[in-house]
Design a protein around this motif. Structure first.
Motif, PDB file in Angstrom:
ATOM      1  N   GLY A   8       0.084   7.763  -5.730  1.00  0.00           N
ATOM      2  CA  GLY A   8      -1.175   8.463  -5.927  1.00  0.00           C
ATOM      3  C   GLY A   8      -2.052   8.527  -4.706  1.00  0.00           C
ATOM      4  O   GLY A   8      -1.713   8.040  -3.624  1.00  0.00           O
ATOM      5  N   PRO A   9      -3.225   9.141  -4.884  1.00  0.00           N
ATOM      6  CA  PRO A   9      -4.196   9.259  -3.795  1.00  0.00           C
ATOM      7  C   PRO A   9      -4.876   7.918  -3.517  1.00  0.00           C
ATOM      8  O   PRO A   9      -4.665   6.929  -4.225  1.00  0.00           O
ATOM      9  CB  PRO A   9      -5.189  10.294  -4.317  1.00  0.00           C
ATOM     10  N   LEU A  16       2.542   1.915  -3.585  1.00  0.00           N
ATOM     11  CA  LEU A  16       1.694   2.372  -4.682  1.00  0.00           C
ATOM     12  C   LEU A  16       1.611   3.900  -4.704  1.00  0.00           C
ATOM     13  O   LEU A  16       1.471   4.528  -3.662  1.00  0.00           O
ATOM     14  CB  LEU A  16       0.287   1.786  -4.543  1.00  0.00           C
ATOM     15  N   ILE A  55      -7.805   1.401  -7.030  1.00  0.00           N
ATOM     16  CA  ILE A  55      -7.922   0.897  -8.400  1.00  0.00           C
ATOM     17  C   ILE A  55      -6.710   0.048  -8.761  1.00  0.00           C
ATOM     18  O   ILE A  55      -6.845  -1.033  -9.346  1.00  0.00           O
ATOM     19  CB  ILE A  55      -8.101   2.068  -9.383  1.00  0.00           C
ATOM     20  N   LEU A  56      -5.519   0.502  -8.393  1.00  0.00           N
ATOM     21  CA  LEU A  56      -4.310  -0.271  -8.678  1.00  0.00           C
ATOM     22  C   LEU A  56      -4.306  -1.606  -7.945  1.00  0.00           C
ATOM     23  O   LEU A  56      -3.898  -2.629  -8.510  1.00  0.00           O
ATOM     24  CB  LEU A  56      -3.065   0.542  -8.318  1.00  0.00           C
ATOM     25  N   TRP A  82       0.832  -1.205   0.000  1.00  0.00           N
ATOM     26  CA  TRP A  82       0.000   0.000   0.000  1.00  0.00           C
ATOM     27  C   TRP A  82       0.869   1.258   0.000  1.00  0.00           C
ATOM     28  O   TRP A  82       0.567   2.234  -0.683  1.00  0.00           O
ATOM     29  CB  TRP A  82      -0.925  -0.014   1.211  1.00  0.00           C
ATOM     30  N   TRP A 111      -7.946   6.813  -3.881  1.00  0.00           N
ATOM     31  CA  TRP A 111      -8.810   6.223  -4.910  1.00  0.00           C
ATOM     32  C   TRP A 111      -7.982   5.546  -6.009  1.00  0.00           C
ATOM     33  O   TRP A 111      -8.371   4.503  -6.529  1.00  0.00           O
ATOM     34  CB  TRP A 111      -9.758   7.264  -5.494  1.00  0.00           C
ATOM     35  N   LEU A 112      -6.832   6.116  -6.344  1.00  0.00           N
ATOM     36  CA  LEU A 112      -5.965   5.500  -7.345  1.00  0.00           C
ATOM     37  C   LEU A 112      -5.311   4.232  -6.797  1.00  0.00           C
ATOM     38  O   LEU A 112      -5.172   3.235  -7.513  1.00  0.00           O
ATOM     39  CB  LEU A 112      -4.896   6.492  -7.797  1.00  0.00           C
ATOM     40  N   ARG A 113      -4.934   4.246  -5.547  1.00  0.00           N
ATOM     41  CA  ARG A 113      -4.345   3.051  -4.925  1.00  0.00           C
ATOM     42  C   ARG A 113      -5.337   1.903  -4.902  1.00  0.00           C
ATOM     43  O   ARG A 113      -4.967   0.756  -5.129  1.00  0.00           O
ATOM     44  CB  ARG A 113      -3.890   3.365  -3.506  1.00  0.00           C
TER      45      ARG A 113
END
Length: 51
Positions: A11-12, A9, A18-19, A6, A14-16
């Motif tokens: 980005g913010p 990864l 999705i990833l 975590w 919400w991007l984490r």
């Protein structure tokens, strides 16, 4: 392990999320495509007889 992944990864949040979902989907796809058929070929005997 999940905490370390975590933090790596970008980005913010919400991007984490999705990833992470994409990573999980890729792992499940790889398991069902290559790993499970390979293991089934090793563990599943072909000549099974039940009397």
């Amino acid at each position: 392990m999940y905490g370390a992944l975590w933090r790596v990864l970008p980005g913010p949040v919400w991007l984490r999320i999705i990833l992470m979902l994409l990573l999980v989907a890729a792992v499940v796809f790889a398991l069902f495509t290559w790993v499970f058929p390979w293991v089934d070929g090793i563990l599943n005997p072909i000549n099974v007889t039940v009397e």
